[in-house]
Design an enzyme around this catalytic site. Sequence first.
Site, PDB file in Angstrom:
ATOM      1  N   TRP A  29       0.851  -1.192   0.000  1.00 24.38           N
ATOM      2  CA  TRP A  29       0.000   0.000   0.000  1.00 24.38           C
ATOM      3  C   TRP A  29       0.880   1.233   0.000  1.00 24.38           C
ATOM      4  O   TRP A  29       1.909   1.262   0.667  1.00 24.38           O
ATOM      5  CB  TRP A  29      -0.905  -0.021   1.233  1.00 24.38           C
ATOM      6  CG  TRP A  29      -2.069   0.911   1.123  1.00 24.38           C
ATOM      7  CD1 TRP A  29      -2.182   2.132   1.705  1.00 24.38           C
ATOM      8  CD2 TRP A  29      -3.268   0.704   0.374  1.00 24.38           C
ATOM      9  NE1 TRP A  29      -3.389   2.702   1.374  1.00 24.38           N
ATOM     10  CE2 TRP A  29      -4.080   1.840   0.550  1.00 24.38           C
ATOM     11  CE3 TRP A  29      -3.738  -0.322  -0.430  1.00 24.38           C
ATOM     12  CZ2 TRP A  29      -5.322   1.977  -0.031  1.00 24.38           C
ATOM     13  CZ3 TRP A  29      -4.974  -0.190  -1.009  1.00 24.38           C
ATOM     14  CH2 TRP A  29      -5.759   0.935  -0.808  1.00 24.38           C
ATOM     15  N   SER A  63      -0.301  -2.254   5.667  1.00 23.46           N
ATOM     16  CA  SER A  63       0.496  -2.093   6.882  1.00 23.46           C
ATOM     17  C   SER A  63       0.055  -2.999   8.022  1.00 23.46           C
ATOM     18  O   SER A  63       0.895  -3.463   8.794  1.00 23.46           O
ATOM     19  CB  SER A  63       0.464  -0.632   7.330  1.00 23.46           C
ATOM     20  OG  SER A  63       1.169   0.160   6.401  1.00 23.46           O
ATOM     21  N   PHE A  64      -1.225  -3.274   8.146  1.00 21.28           N
ATOM     22  CA  PHE A  64      -1.668  -4.134   9.239  1.00 21.28           C
ATOM     23  C   PHE A  64      -1.072  -5.535   9.113  1.00 21.28           C
ATOM     24  O   PHE A  64      -0.761  -6.181  10.112  1.00 21.28           O
ATOM     25  CB  PHE A  64      -3.199  -4.196   9.302  1.00 21.28           C
ATOM     26  CG  PHE A  64      -3.698  -4.742  10.599  1.00 21.28           C
ATOM     27  CD1 PHE A  64      -3.706  -3.950  11.733  1.00 21.28           C
ATOM     28  CD2 PHE A  64      -4.145  -6.041  10.697  1.00 21.28           C
ATOM     29  CE1 PHE A  64      -4.151  -4.451  12.952  1.00 21.28           C
ATOM     30  CE2 PHE A  64      -4.606  -6.553  11.904  1.00 21.28           C
ATOM     31  CZ  PHE A  64      -4.601  -5.758  13.035  1.00 21.28           C
ATOM     32  N   ILE A  89      -1.226   6.987   5.773  1.00 25.09           N
ATOM     33  CA  ILE A  89      -1.468   8.416   5.618  1.00 25.09           C
ATOM     34  C   ILE A  89      -2.883   8.720   6.110  1.00 25.09           C
ATOM     35  O   ILE A  89      -3.839   8.048   5.705  1.00 25.09           O
ATOM     36  CB  ILE A  89      -1.274   8.844   4.152  1.00 25.09           C
ATOM     37  CG1 ILE A  89       0.170   8.544   3.719  1.00 25.09           C
ATOM     38  CG2 ILE A  89      -1.625  10.317   3.970  1.00 25.09           C
ATOM     39  CD1 ILE A  89       0.430   8.680   2.236  1.00 25.09           C
ATOM     40  N   THR A  93     -11.353   9.125   8.022  1.00 22.22           N
ATOM     41  CA  THR A  93     -11.995   8.226   8.971  1.00 22.22           C
ATOM     42  C   THR A  93     -11.002   7.823  10.057  1.00 22.22           C
ATOM     43  O   THR A  93      -9.795   8.050   9.915  1.00 22.22           O
ATOM     44  CB  THR A  93     -12.498   6.950   8.256  1.00 22.22           C
ATOM     45  OG1 THR A  93     -11.360   6.180   7.858  1.00 22.22           O
ATOM     46  CG2 THR A  93     -13.350   7.300   7.045  1.00 22.22           C
ATOM     47  N   HIS A  95      -9.820   5.049  10.589  1.00 19.81           N
ATOM     48  CA  HIS A  95      -9.032   3.908  10.126  1.00 19.81           C
ATOM     49  C   HIS A  95      -7.536   4.111  10.400  1.00 19.81           C
ATOM     50  O   HIS A  95      -6.831   3.204  10.839  1.00 19.81           O
ATOM     51  CB  HIS A  95      -9.286   3.691   8.631  1.00 19.81           C
ATOM     52  CG  HIS A  95      -8.592   2.508   8.064  1.00 19.81           C
ATOM     53  ND1 HIS A  95      -7.417   2.613   7.358  1.00 19.81           N
ATOM     54  CD2 HIS A  95      -8.899   1.199   8.094  1.00 19.81           C
ATOM     55  CE1 HIS A  95      -7.029   1.409   6.974  1.00 19.81           C
ATOM     56  NE2 HIS A  95      -7.904   0.533   7.413  1.00 19.81           N
ATOM     57  N   TYR A 120      10.856  -1.207  13.642  1.00 17.47           N
ATOM     58  CA  TYR A 120       9.609  -0.533  13.277  1.00 17.47           C
ATOM     59  C   TYR A 120       9.885   0.556  12.247  1.00 17.47           C
ATOM     60  O   TYR A 120      10.506   1.570  12.556  1.00 17.47           O
ATOM     61  CB  TYR A 120       9.024   0.066  14.558  1.00 17.47           C
ATOM     62  CG  TYR A 120       7.720   0.794  14.422  1.00 17.47           C
ATOM     63  CD1 TYR A 120       6.516   0.109  14.519  1.00 17.47           C
ATOM     64  CD2 TYR A 120       7.679   2.169  14.242  1.00 17.47           C
ATOM     65  CE1 TYR A 120       5.302   0.783  14.441  1.00 17.47           C
ATOM     66  CE2 TYR A 120       6.473   2.850  14.157  1.00 17.47           C
ATOM     67  CZ  TYR A 120       5.302   2.151  14.264  1.00 17.47           C
ATOM     68  OH  TYR A 120       4.113   2.806  14.192  1.00 17.47           O
ATOM     69  N   ARG A 134       9.912  11.908   4.112  1.00 15.70           N
ATOM     70  CA  ARG A 134      10.560  10.919   4.971  1.00 15.70           C
ATOM     71  C   ARG A 134      10.978   9.664   4.206  1.00 15.70           C
ATOM     72  O   ARG A 134      11.534   8.739   4.790  1.00 15.70           O
ATOM     73  CB  ARG A 134       9.608  10.558   6.118  1.00 15.70           C
ATOM     74  CG  ARG A 134       9.468  11.698   7.098  1.00 15.70           C
ATOM     75  CD  ARG A 134       8.184  11.641   7.901  1.00 15.70           C
ATOM     76  NE  ARG A 134       8.128  12.736   8.866  1.00 15.70           N
ATOM     77  CZ  ARG A 134       7.800  14.000   8.560  1.00 15.70           C
ATOM     78  NH1 ARG A 134       7.499  14.328   7.323  1.00 15.70           N
ATOM     79  NH2 ARG A 134       7.779  14.931   9.494  1.00 15.70           N
TER      80      ARG A 134
END
Length: 156
Positions: A29, A63-64, A89, A93, A95, A120, A134
């Site tokens: 993603w 990412s999850f 990002i 919502t 989320h 991480y 970044r």
Amino acid sequence: MATELRTLEEAQQVPDASNMCFGIVVAEWNPEITDALLEGCVNTLKKYGTDPDNIHVKTVPGSFELIYGARQLTKNDFYDAVIVLGSVIRGETPHFDYICEGVTYGISRLNATQDIPVVYGLLTTEDFQQAKERAGGKLGNKGSECAIVAIKMAKF
């Protein structure tokens, strides 16, 4: 970890990584961001001596899923450290909050329960521009910083 004055690499001595092996799990993603993080990470590992054959990259959809991917990589005895790279990002919502909190908790838990470090590398930004800054922009490349952290923690 980077400031306007110094990067992590400039601020600290980085050990030789020529005898180290790393697993990297990267989210698909936001690929413009995660591809840049991955490139910075791999280039930095190689810069400090890691043989390209000892850098193993796996992808996950988002990412999850980094938590599961990292857990699977920690099961392999040949990794000195696992690095997770992703980008979330903020949207309209909640989320964003759920994903960021869940991934942070999951990676923290892995670090507390596994025998190798899990680094991480999840960017959590307000907008796409912040993420770009970044991931190789004016604030450096957090993927590169994650590589340095992984080398140092593997040496720990």
